[in-house]
Design a protein around this motif. Structure first.
Motif, short mmCIF file in Angstrom:
data_model
loop_
_atom_site.label_atom_id
_atom_site.label_comp_id
_atom_site.label_asym_id
_atom_site.label_seq_id
_atom_site.Cartn_x
_atom_site.Cartn_y
_atom_site.Cartn_z
N ALA A 2 0.83 -1.21 0.00
CA ALA A 2 0.00 0.00 0.00
C ALA A 2 0.87 1.26 0.00
O ALA A 2 0.63 2.20 -0.77
N LEU A 3 1.89 1.28 0.83
CA LEU A 3 2.78 2.45 0.89
C LEU A 3 3.52 2.67 -0.43
O LEU A 3 3.76 3.80 -0.84
N MET A 4 3.90 1.57 -1.10
CA MET A 4 4.68 1.69 -2.32
C MET A 4 3.90 2.34 -3.47
O MET A 4 4.49 2.74 -4.47
N ILE B 42 3.81 12.49 7.09
CA ILE B 42 3.44 11.29 7.86
C ILE B 42 1.93 11.10 7.82
O ILE B 42 1.43 9.99 7.55
N LYS B 43 1.18 12.17 8.06
CA LYS B 43 -0.28 12.07 8.04
C LYS B 43 -0.79 11.70 6.65
O LYS B 43 -1.73 10.91 6.50
N GLU B 44 -0.15 12.26 5.63
CA GLU B 44 -0.56 11.95 4.26
C GLU B 44 -0.34 10.46 3.96
O GLU B 44 -1.20 9.81 3.35
N LEU B 45 0.80 9.93 4.39
CA LEU B 45 1.09 8.52 4.16
C LEU B 45 0.14 7.62 4.95
O LEU B 45 -0.29 6.56 4.45
N HIS C 125 -3.09 7.59 3.19
CA HIS C 125 -2.94 6.83 1.95
C HIS C 125 -3.10 5.34 2.20
O HIS C 125 -3.79 4.65 1.44
N VAL C 126 -2.47 4.83 3.26
CA VAL C 126 -2.59 3.41 3.59
C VAL C 126 -4.04 3.07 3.94
O VAL C 126 -4.56 2.02 3.52
N LYS C 127 -4.73 3.93 4.67
CA LYS C 127 -6.13 3.68 5.03
C LYS C 127 -7.01 3.56 3.78
O LYS C 127 -7.98 2.80 3.78
N ARG C 128 -6.66 4.34 2.77
CA ARG C 128 -7.45 4.29 1.52
C ARG C 128 -7.12 3.04 0.71
O ARG C 128 -7.99 2.47 0.03
N TYR D 116 -7.34 -0.52 9.72
CA TYR D 116 -6.64 -0.93 10.93
C TYR D 116 -5.17 -1.26 10.69
O TYR D 116 -4.39 -1.40 11.64
N LYS D 117 -4.77 -1.35 9.41
CA LYS D 117 -3.39 -1.72 9.08
C LYS D 117 -2.45 -0.51 8.97
O LYS D 117 -1.25 -0.68 8.78
N TYR D 118 -2.99 0.68 9.10
CA TYR D 118 -2.14 1.86 8.85
C TYR D 118 -1.03 1.97 9.90
O TYR D 118 -1.20 1.56 11.05
N PRO D 119 0.14 2.51 9.52
CA PRO D 119 1.24 2.64 10.48
C PRO D 119 1.03 3.80 11.44
O PRO D 119 0.92 4.95 11.01
N ARG D 120 0.96 3.48 12.71
CA ARG D 120 0.81 4.53 13.72
C ARG D 120 2.13 5.24 13.99
O ARG D 120 2.16 6.34 14.53
#
Length: 552
Positions: A463-465, A506-509, A512-515, A520-524
Motif C-alpha cells: 500500500a505504501l509503495m 506522515i499524516k498523508e502517508l 494513503h494506507v487507510k485508503r 486498521y493496518k495503517y502505520p501509527r
C-alpha cells in the motif's frame, strides 16, 4: 542438452507442465562434466560467458575455453592437495575467476562454500570452524585479506590460502602466477555420488546465526527449471542476473540453469549499484533477459527509461523478496514487459514461479514448480483453503525432490525442527487464490498481531509503495500496552521528497494506507531513514529494525 535430463522438454500450459515434468537422473551426475564439458564438445565456439566491469574491461569466453580454463584450475588446486569432499570457501566478489573456480571444484568433487566479501573476522572464523574449511580462495581486496589474516590464528583447519589479483600478501598462494605451471589435468577416478555434498551456503537469514545449508550434486539439476522455464532462456539468450556471488541467487541466475539452456551468462562487475550505469550496460550489450530483486527494479523505474535503448530486452524476472504490484505496473508501463516473479530459499531451488505459459498477476509469486509438492498449512498442521493464510511447506515423499537441501550441516536438531514428518517448513506465509496463484504475506516471525488482528508486513508495504514519495519501506511491529503491538513504517523517500519529511507527510502517508487497504493496518509510527538494513541478498532485515526499537 535438456533432452538428456527431461522426458519432455517443452510445455504449453500449467496442466501440461504439472502432468509431464519428469527428470532423467543419471548416476553420479556432475554439472561440470555432464553439462559444461558436453557443451564444449557440441558447441565449442558458443559464447558461454560475457564478463564486463565498471572500468571498461571485457572478457568473452566460449564453452571450449571454459573447459580448458576449469581443467587448468582443477589441476592447480590438486597440486595444493584439494580433492573430493574438501570444503573450500570462495570470497571472490564478481571476479571472472569465480566461474572458473566453481567449475574446477565441481570437477574435483570438493565442497564449495561461496561467501560474501563483507565478512568480518568473526564471520570467517565461524564459517571455518563450523564447516572445517580446508582452503580459502579470495580476491586481493585489502579488507577481505585483512579479515582473513585476522582469522588465521583461530582457524586451525584451513591449510591453504589462495588469493587472486595483483597484490598478494605473504602467506597466500598467488593464483594467477602459479596456475600457469599446473600440469595437465587428470580427472579423478571417482568424483561423486549424486547424494554427496557439492555446495554449502551460510544463509543470510533475517534473524539468528547463519545456518549451514548443504546441497547435493543434484541441486544443480534442480535449477534446470529455473533457467530454461522460469527465465525462459535458450541458445542465443544473453542473461543478466543482479547478484553477489556470495549468496544463493548467483547460482540461480549466473550459473546452473542458464548453462543448461545453452545461454550466455552476462556479468557486470561493479563496486556500487547505480541504476543508470546498469541500464547503460543492458543497452550496450543488448541483454535479452534480466533478473533482479524488486529493490533494483524500484530504482530502475525512477529513471527516465526512454533515454535507453532496451529494444533487445525480451524477458524480465524477479525474486529475493516479494514484488509490490505498484513496481510491476510502473515497469510494464515504461517498458511493455511484464515481470515474472519467482520464490525459493537458500534451502531450495525455485519452488513457486510465474512461467511463460501463464498470465502473471501483479504481486503474486505464481504457482508451485512441478518438481515440488507445495501446500499451505495452518498452525495445527491441516491444509488451508483458498484465500486462507498459512505456511508454505514442501511435502516430501519417498525421495527428496531434486533441488531441496540435504540438511543443515552438523545440526541435526535444527534440521529436524524445519523438516519432520515428511514436511519441510519454509517459515514463509502466503495465501492461495482460486486460480492456484500464491501471494506472499511475510515470514512467520514478521507477522504483526495488533488489537486481535494479524497483519502481514507485505500488505502494508504494498500500500505504501503506491505513494510517489516512497522508494522503499519496511513494516514492523512495536510493542504497545493497549494494542499488544502497533504497526511501524520505516521509509526511504525519493530525493525530491526528502525536504518534505515531517508531520504533514506522515499524516498523508497514513491516510494513503487507510485508503489503499484496511484502515486498521495503517502505520501509527513512521520513521524516515536514508536506507534500510538488508542482508547481502537484498532482503530487508526487519529483525534489525525491531532490535533497534527495543534498544538491543
Amino acid at each position: 542438452m535438456i533432452e538428456r535430463f527431461l522426458k519432455q522438454t517443452s510445455f504449453t500450459s500449467v496442466e501440461d507442465y504439472n502432468k509431464n515434468l519428469e527428470f532423467i537422473i543419471p548416476e553420479n551426475f556432475n554439472f561440470a562434466y555432464d553439462v559444461m564439458d558436453v557443451w564444449a564438445e557440441e558447441k565449442p565456439d558458443g559464447l558461454a560467458l560475457l564478463w564486463t566491469n565498471d572500468q571498461g574491461a571485457e572478457i568473452r569466453t566460449t564453452f571450449a575455453q571454459l573447459k580448458e580454463q576449469s581443467d587448468q584450475a582443477a589441476s592447480y588446486l590438486q597440486t595444493l592437495g584439494i580433492g573430493k569432499g574438501d570444503p573450500v570457501m570462495l570470497i571472490l566478489k564478481r571476479r571472472y575467476e569465480w566461474w572458473i573456480v566453481m567449475l574446477a571444484l565441481h570437477k574435483l568433487g570438493a565442497v564449495v562454500i561461496p561467501a560474501t566479501h563483507m565478512l568480518t573476522k568473526h564471520d570467517i572464523i565461524y564459517r571455518n570452524t563450523r564447516a572445517s574449511v580446508k582452503a580459502i580462495i579470495c580476491v586481493d581486496d585489502p579488507y577481505v585479506l585483512g579479515q582473513i589474516q585476522l582469522s588465521k590464528a583461530e582457524s586451525p583447519t584451513v591449510s591453504q590460502y589462495i588469493a587472486i589479483g595483483q597484490h598478494i600478501p605473504e602467506g597466500f598462494h598467488d593464483y594467477l602466477k602459479e596456475i600457469s605451471s599446473a600440469p595437465v589435468f587428470q580427472r579423478p577416478a571417482f568424483v561423486n555420488h549424486n547424494e554427496d555434498t557439492m555446495l554449502m551456503y551460510f544463509t543470510s537469514g533475517t534473524s539468528g546465526e547463519p545456518k549451514m545449508v548443504a546441497h547435493d550434486f543434484l541441486y544443480a539439476m534442480g535449477h534446470l527449471t529455473t533457467g530454461v522455464f522460469w527465465h525462459n532462456l535458450h541458445e542465443g539468450s544473453l542473461h543478466l542476473t543482479v547478484a553477489d556471488t556470495g549468496w544463493g541467487k548467483a547460482v540461480w541466475g549466473k550459473f546452473y540453469g542458464q548453462w543448461f539452456a545453452g545461454a550466455t551468462v552476462f556479468v557486470f562487475d561493479h563496486e556500487k549499484f547505480n541504476a543508470d550505469t546498469l541500464l547503460r550496460q543492458i543497452e550496450k550489450y543488448h541483454v535479452t533477459s534480466f533478473c533482479a530483486p524488486p529493490t533494483i527494479y524500484r530504482f530502475m523505474i525512477r529513471e527516465d527509461l526512454s533515454k535507453y535503448d532496451l529494444s533487445a530486452l525480451e524477458y524480465c524476472t524477479t525474486a529475493g523478496e516479494a514484488l509490490n504490484p505498484a513496481v510491476f505496473d510502473k515497469f510494464k508501463e515504461k517498458t511493455g514487459i511484464q515481470m515474472m516473479e519467482g520464490f525459493g530459499q537458500t534451502e531450495t531451488t525455485m519452488t513457486l514461479g510465474t512461467f511463460p505459459w501463464m498470465t502473471p498477476k501483479p504481486g503474486s509469486m505464481g504457482i508451485p514448480n512441478a518438481q515440488y509438492d507445495i501446500d499451505l498449512l495452518r498452525a495445527d498442521g491441516t491444509s488451508c483453503e483458498d484465500g486462507e493464510k498459512g505456511e508454505i511447506v514442501v511435502r516430501v515423499g519417498k525421495s527428496k525432490p531434486i533441488g531441496l537441501f540435504k540438511e543443515y550441516y552438523r545440526d541435526a536438531e535444527l534440521t529436524q525442527e524445519a523438516w519432520h514428518d515428511g514436511i519441510y517448513h519454509t517459515g514463509d506465509m502466503a495465501w492461495r487464490d482460486e486460480d492456484g496463484y500464491y501471494w506472499f504475506e511475510g515470514r512467520i516471525d514478521d507477522v504483526i498481531k495488533s488489537s486481535g488482528y494479524r497483519i502481514g508486513p507485505f500488505e502494508v508495504e504494498s500500500a505504501l509503495m503506491t505513494h510517489p514519495a516512497v522508494v522503499e519501506c519496511a513494516i514492523t511491529g512495536v510493542p504497545d500496552d493497549i494494542r499488544g503491538m502497533v504497526v511501524k513504517a520505516t521509509i526511504v523517500l525519493g530525493k525530491e521528497w526528502k525536504d518534505k519529511a515531517g508531520e504533514d507527510l506522515i499524516k498523508e502517508l497514513q491516510q494513503h494506507v487507510k485508503r489503499e487497504t484496511a484502515p486498521y493496518k495503517y502505520p501509527r509510527i513512521v520513521e524516515f531513514v536514508d536506507e534500510l538494513p538488508k542482508t547481502i541478498s537484498g532482503k530487508i532485515r526487519r529483525v534489525e529494525i525491531r532490535k533497534k526499537d527495543a534498544g538491543k
